[in-house]
Design an enzyme around this catalytic site. Structure first.
Site, PDB file in Angstrom:
ATOM      1  N   LYS A  55       1.471  24.159  16.963  1.00  0.00           N
ATOM      2  CA  LYS A  55       0.395  23.362  17.570  1.00  0.00           C
ATOM      3  C   LYS A  55       0.311  23.625  19.073  1.00  0.00           C
ATOM      4  CE  LYS A  55       1.028  19.738  14.131  1.00  0.00           C
ATOM      5  NZ  LYS A  55       1.477  18.348  13.905  1.00  0.00           N
ATOM      6  N   GLY A  71       3.600  18.237  18.864  1.00  0.00           N
ATOM      7  CA  GLY A  71       4.591  17.394  18.195  1.00  0.00           C
ATOM      8  C   GLY A  71       4.358  17.339  16.702  1.00  0.00           C
ATOM      9  N   ASP A  72       5.422  17.083  15.969  1.00  0.00           N
ATOM     10  CA  ASP A  72       5.313  16.883  14.525  1.00  0.00           C
ATOM     11  C   ASP A  72       6.474  16.010  14.075  1.00  0.00           C
ATOM     12  OD1 ASP A  72       3.685  17.989  12.092  1.00  0.00           O
ATOM     13  OD2 ASP A  72       5.765  17.866  11.448  1.00  0.00           O
ATOM     14  N   SER A  73       6.177  15.044  13.194  1.00  0.00           N
ATOM     15  CA  SER A  73       7.216  14.140  12.688  1.00  0.00           C
ATOM     16  C   SER A  73       7.245  14.156  11.175  1.00  0.00           C
ATOM     17  CB  SER A  73       6.939  12.700  13.145  1.00  0.00           C
ATOM     18  OG  SER A  73       6.972  12.600  14.532  1.00  0.00           O
ATOM     19  N   GLY A 108       9.706  16.820  16.010  1.00  0.00           N
ATOM     20  CA  GLY A 108       9.772  18.098  16.708  1.00  0.00           C
ATOM     21  C   GLY A 108       8.843  18.080  17.910  1.00  0.00           C
TER      22      GLY A 108
END
Length: 195
Positions: A55, A71-73, A108
């Protein structure tokens, strides 16, 4: 200087706004499911970091002189990553699996500033309440958890069903302020540069 957020997540934007920063919202168009599939077998923390990096990289091309955050969760339950449930049925099923249990929320982060980058995954332990079947169904029906990693929010209605967390609360909401601070410092920037 501005902080660019490669996300359309209202929670991520809200964390930054609450911390005095008005981000520029630039959602990244990334095929997350394909990328996840290509990373099958990798450690969970590496997968969320790779998604965050994809991203940030997509958006950083357009903002070479400003810091970009990707970001990534995902929730790690029984060794399996859980993303967004997307439907009421999937949300109810997920909650029946996680109610009364403990899991880890992995978030992340990838920050890119010119040719510098900072990639880090934060881990927060989440203790889920033994929510009643009626509350699980009503929560799923509300629509709130459908587009949330782990099928819950900490800062809204989902907060009723989280007994406690161990770790960074902002990370559970979607973006760790401590991680972002560390990245900005690594880039020789200050948090206050963005207030």
């Amino acid at each position: 200087m501005r902080l660019i957020l490669a996300s359309q997540s209202p929670s991520r934007a809200s964390i930054l706004r609450g911390a005095g920063v008005e981000p520029v919202l630039e959602p990244a168009d990334v095929d997350e499911r394909s990328l996840e599939a290509s990373l099958a077998g990798h450690p969970p923390a590496d997968i969320v970091a790779a998604l965050a990096t994809a991203k940030a990289e997509k958006v950083a091309e357009r903002y070479p002189a400003e810091p970009v955050i990707g970001g990534d969760s995902m929730l790690l339950l029984d060794g399996e990553l859980q993303g967004k449930p997307l439907t009421e049925e999937a949300t109810i099923e997920r909650w029946h699996q996680q109610a009364g249990r403990t899991a880890e929320l992995l978030t992340g982060h990838c920050l890119i500033f010119g040719d510098k980058r900072h990639v880090e995954t934060s881990t927060t332990t989440v203790h889920f309440a033994q929510a009643s079947k009626a509350d699980i169904a009503a929560y799923a029906h509300s629509g709130e958890p459908l587009h949330c990693a782990g099928a819950f929010t900490l800062e809204a209605m989902g907060g009723w069903f989280i007994d406690r967390i161990e770790g960074d609360p902002s990370s559970v909401i979607g973006l760790s302020l401590p991680v972002v601070r560390r990245a900005l410092y690594a880039f020789e920037l200050n948090v206050s540069d963005f207030w």
